[in-house]
Motif scaffolding. Sequence first.
Motif, PDB file in Angstrom:
ATOM      1  N   HIS A 176      -1.379  -2.086   3.229  1.00 45.88           N
ATOM      2  CA  HIS A 176      -0.262  -1.793   3.979  1.00 45.88           C
ATOM      3  C   HIS A 176       0.299  -3.254   4.234  1.00 45.88           C
ATOM      4  O   HIS A 176      -0.118  -3.781   5.110  1.00 45.88           O
ATOM      5  CB  HIS A 176      -0.350  -1.155   5.101  1.00 45.88           C
ATOM      6  CG  HIS A 176      -0.251   0.229   5.177  1.00 45.88           C
ATOM      7  ND1 HIS A 176       0.740   1.356   5.717  1.00 45.88           N
ATOM      8  CD2 HIS A 176      -1.211   0.950   4.378  1.00 45.88           C
ATOM      9  CE1 HIS A 176       0.208   2.555   5.178  1.00 45.88           C
ATOM     10  NE2 HIS A 176      -0.903   2.405   4.621  1.00 45.88           N
ATOM     11  N   LYS A 193      10.870   9.075   3.684  1.00 46.25           N
ATOM     12  CA  LYS A 193      10.091   8.500   2.641  1.00 46.25           C
ATOM     13  C   LYS A 193      10.816   7.973   1.321  1.00 46.25           C
ATOM     14  O   LYS A 193      11.530   8.855   0.903  1.00 46.25           O
ATOM     15  CB  LYS A 193       8.844   9.069   2.462  1.00 46.25           C
ATOM     16  CG  LYS A 193       7.755   9.475   3.520  1.00 46.25           C
ATOM     17  CD  LYS A 193       6.602  10.247   3.007  1.00 46.25           C
ATOM     18  CE  LYS A 193       5.566  10.634   4.288  1.00 46.25           C
ATOM     19  NZ  LYS A 193       4.721  11.389   3.715  1.00 46.25           N
ATOM     20  N   ARG A 210       9.427   5.920   7.289  1.00 42.31           N
ATOM     21  CA  ARG A 210      10.106   5.532   8.548  1.00 42.31           C
ATOM     22  C   ARG A 210      10.657   6.717   9.118  1.00 42.31           C
ATOM     23  O   ARG A 210      11.217   7.639   8.695  1.00 42.31           O
ATOM     24  CB  ARG A 210      11.377   4.527   7.960  1.00 42.31           C
ATOM     25  CG  ARG A 210      11.976   3.561   9.087  1.00 42.31           C
ATOM     26  CD  ARG A 210      10.914   2.477   9.134  1.00 42.31           C
ATOM     27  NE  ARG A 210      11.603   1.409  10.129  1.00 42.31           N
ATOM     28  CZ  ARG A 210      10.656   0.521  10.466  1.00 42.31           C
ATOM     29  NH1 ARG A 210       9.358   0.493  10.306  1.00 42.31           N
ATOM     30  NH2 ARG A 210      11.106  -0.475  11.579  1.00 42.31           N
ATOM     31  N   THR A 250       1.026   0.937  -0.286  1.00 35.34           N
ATOM     32  CA  THR A 250       1.076   0.439  -1.655  1.00 35.34           C
ATOM     33  C   THR A 250      -0.292   0.443  -2.008  1.00 35.34           C
ATOM     34  O   THR A 250      -1.235   0.106  -1.395  1.00 35.34           O
ATOM     35  CB  THR A 250       1.462  -1.181  -1.826  1.00 35.34           C
ATOM     36  OG1 THR A 250       0.395  -2.084  -1.243  1.00 35.34           O
ATOM     37  CG2 THR A 250       2.881  -1.514  -1.527  1.00 35.34           C
ATOM     38  N   LEU A 253       4.940   0.445   4.749  1.00 38.78           N
ATOM     39  CA  LEU A 253       4.842   0.512   3.608  1.00 38.78           C
ATOM     40  C   LEU A 253       3.332   0.482   2.884  1.00 38.78           C
ATOM     41  O   LEU A 253       2.584  -0.490   3.041  1.00 38.78           O
ATOM     42  CB  LEU A 253       5.514  -0.856   3.002  1.00 38.78           C
ATOM     43  CG  LEU A 253       5.798  -1.217   1.499  1.00 38.78           C
ATOM     44  CD1 LEU A 253       6.404   0.200   0.848  1.00 38.78           C
ATOM     45  CD2 LEU A 253       5.982  -2.464   1.282  1.00 38.78           C
ATOM     46  N   TYR A 265       7.179   3.932   1.327  1.00 39.10           N
ATOM     47  CA  TYR A 265       7.944   3.553   2.362  1.00 39.10           C
ATOM     48  C   TYR A 265       8.185   4.610   3.332  1.00 39.10           C
ATOM     49  O   TYR A 265       8.910   5.474   2.999  1.00 39.10           O
ATOM     50  CB  TYR A 265       9.150   2.702   2.207  1.00 39.10           C
ATOM     51  CG  TYR A 265       9.651   1.995   3.380  1.00 39.10           C
ATOM     52  CD1 TYR A 265       9.153   1.017   3.830  1.00 39.10           C
ATOM     53  CD2 TYR A 265      10.976   2.644   3.712  1.00 39.10           C
ATOM     54  CE1 TYR A 265      10.129   0.418   4.997  1.00 39.10           C
ATOM     55  CE2 TYR A 265      11.754   2.139   4.776  1.00 39.10           C
ATOM     56  CZ  TYR A 265      11.394   1.028   5.433  1.00 39.10           C
ATOM     57  OH  TYR A 265      11.932   0.513   6.760  1.00 39.10           O
TER      58      TYR A 265
END
Lengths: 258, 764
Positions: free
Chosen positions: B631, B680, B672, B638, B636, B670
Amino acid sequence: MKRVTKISAALLLVAASMNSCRPDQDVSAPMVEAIIVNGIDEVEHEVSAGDVIDVTINVSDNENLKQVKLNIHSADDGHGHGGGTGEVYEPNVGVWSYSKIIDVSGTAANVNTSLTIPVDIKGHWHIEIMVIDAAGNEAEEAFTTLHVENLGLPTGVFVWNPTISSTDQLVHVPSTNPQVTFAGDITDADGLTSLYWAIYSEAGVLVDAQMIDGSGLINMSTGNIQVTLPGSGLYDWTFRATDQNGYYNEWVQEVIVE
Amino acid sequence: MPVLSQIQIRLADGGQPLSDVAVSAHQWGRVAMSDEHGNAKLPIEWKGEFHLHFEKVGYTAVVRDVFFPLTDSIIILMTSTNIEMRQLVIEDAWSQRMQSNRSVMTIQPLLSDMRLNASQNFATTLQYIPGIMAIQTGVGIAKPVIRGMSGARVALIDNGIKQEGQQWGNDHGWELDQYELDRIEIIKGPASLQYGSDAAGGAIVIQPHLWPIKKNEFECRSFYASNNQREGSSLSYKTKRKIGQMNWAMGIRGTLARSEDYRLPTEQYTYLNRTLPLKDGILNNTATHERHVTAWMAMIKGQHTFRLIYRKYHLQSGLFPGIMGVPTLGAVVGDGNASNIGLPSAEVIHDKWMAHYHRQQHNGFWQWESGVQYNQRAELARPHQDGFAPPDADSLSLQLQLLTFQTNIKKQWRWERGVFMLGSQGQYQNNRRGGVEFLIPSFSQWQTGLFAWLELASASRTGVWSGGVRWDQSGFQTPGFAQFTYQNGVQSSEQWVRRSLVNRRFQSISGAWGWSQTDRPNRIFKWNVARSFRMPQAAELTINGVHHGSFRHEEGSPELRPEMGWQADLTVGHQEGNQSWHCAPFFHYYSSYIYLSPQAEFSYLPDGGQLYRYLQAPVLMTGGEFFLEKHIWDPLHTDISVEGVFTYNQKTQLGLPFIPPVQIKSNMVYEREWKERTCKVFVHARKAFAQNRTERNEKTTPGYFVANAGASMQCEMSEIAMEWILSVNNVFNQTYFNNLSNYRWIQLPEQGRWIQVQCCIKIQ
């Protein structure tokens, strides 16, 4: 832990690097050097129905050849061999398919065979050659085209109203008056047995058809035949003339109502 | 409901009660949520030892063995985290022990991840996971590839019962409704000790349905894909009740989907050495119609659990006429209707009934599972094998009907340091064939297996040893098959024997042993060594005909021996803070690997090219995966992985066919919160390197890069939850070949850019 990580990474690297390993076994495919018909190595050959043709196939391999497969199949649909599509021809008349597997050996071989072209066919056929070597490697196939002429089949001349478009080879019929007329003059030196024509819609529904008795006549005229088409769309017309030997010739035409 | 309030869940840092923590017990598949005081409400009638899972998004999951009835109160402390710690928390479906104890790598993909990466079938959906790819035939049919192993080497275990269809064909996908899955487990490595033959390369395990949280739960999921206009809906209803001392739950799901002809970015294809044009890249007659139903019920009374599941899978799909018989232009030209299914076509109906009984005991459990499956596959086509179809032949070209019975019994004993388990597995199959074409004959076969399993914590308590031994025996019988031939409509005087009588017995002893470090929760260190086995399948022994799905004449070898191999797997990893990684190399050696070998002879069948025969050879497979997730910033996620498989056939000195190339996969999500909605944005990218290491005559495939991107939004309004997912696949509209696609053999590339929309509404 660090040691384990390093070992793991090394194993992955070894696996990746082994990707480039090459075998020492035979992986080279054999080759078709030439397909020679009646002594001529060309992409297309003019032959006649009933002819006996001599086919010689030259093949080679770096180690040891195993089998050659000769296959004759219709070529009128426009399929190709070796990566590209081919030319779409007039539909063939009659059926001719032939397949033969021949054992060969050594690094080079000439396979010779005689083929008798059926007397009742006309159109385009492929002679396709496939080769396998003793390791199982398969050659890129090769082919040549036979253009079979047949003067023994009925011949015909047709007149259309509306006429055939010179741009798209279709007969264009207005939907306000969906009628089409055709007339045919058919000839066969052995005498005609029957004439048959039919029109189908694109969905395969029969619109109209007629069988006319040939009575052994050498020349026949259908006169003007008028067909009313049920609506807009594409229609397939076929006409078949059969002679007293049982050989037939067939003509097709697309008609569009718009 | 009687409530045990002795279990309190609190935040480790500060001790505040934690609400909405999901508390589940694996044996029952039930979930309870903690209330605002951090108390979990669990049925008081539970007796014996249970594995309880405590999970909440944003917190490190906790697993605890708890003896009921409780004598002391228990406090569970949970710590907040940014990283998903899936591998540490899940429990193995087979032994019902913590997965972290297992020495073989097992993962449990999150359903939310699967939805974001959803493709048009279950197998291709899983491709975002490191080490997993799919062998595909078009868009509707696929089966997973685990570390280069597929088909008969990867088993699908559905609630303990092995899925049995016509799995010998690469073009025969798993009969599974992907919308039906609540939880799955993927075993990346040998699993034949647990699940028997056919799981030597791994297994995908479908776990029992989750017990509904609310009394009534409705779900409607709709989807649309632009490539072939695939659209459909899946509706489900779950409910739970308590009648006297009996808790029961039931659910039902129905899925309807249809798709039109498949479109590809190409203008031609090649089959049987003939290249033909494809108008607008449309594969004529490849539409599909799907109808699936699942119904289940579960009952719990005291220490007894009983589950009953019924699944029906029904797929009708058109078959591209250009690959049935000798291809002609007339066959591939469309009829102008993209949604109809004409000839040729295939229909698959798979009915499955499964029953499961579990009795929890103070020191272990008893478990019984039983299943009946009836798989019907019919291929319809105009007769195209010159010489085999009688003049009055109908359109039924191939029919296969497989009936399978399976029963498993397990007894587990637990004590402080470990677990010991004894079990048996039995299976009987009967296959009948029909139609004018021939591939495999009618046959019957049986398998029995006995196993013993030990899981033992080391004396120093630094880890767990686990492993066992298994004995299997099986038998295969077929009377063979002979058929008349026809020349100009005249039947031959004698029948042509396509496959003579085969009567085989197989016996095998296999086993596994491994180690998993457990004293450091953040560390993964496992190794496993297995002696695996696989019985030859019916097709490998008896097939003899042109298999249109693989585009070649395949011939079985009745004298094949069981496939035996040594498999070594290692997994090392670390999870801390906002990042985790693991590396998992493997090394497998098979002394008698069964593979389809191109022969130095042509098929004698008119629509067959080169002959391929099943043979055996010593084979080496090695490779691995490296996975890193981080993160970079709280919202985020990844991850990136590198994976590769190297194969070496000692007999041919070449690679094996259908092996995935070296690949790099990456996911970015991502997430939120926005106005009480969870949004997302995600990207999945995959770089595949060229696959030049191929089997003889298999074409090499250049490398490619493909990226998918999309967005999702979830929102809740009172008792209604909604989720929308929009994804664009192959964003850059790349034209590329996939060496794992059956269509690669006929020079067809993968799909161009296509869009997918999914919508889900849940009402509780």
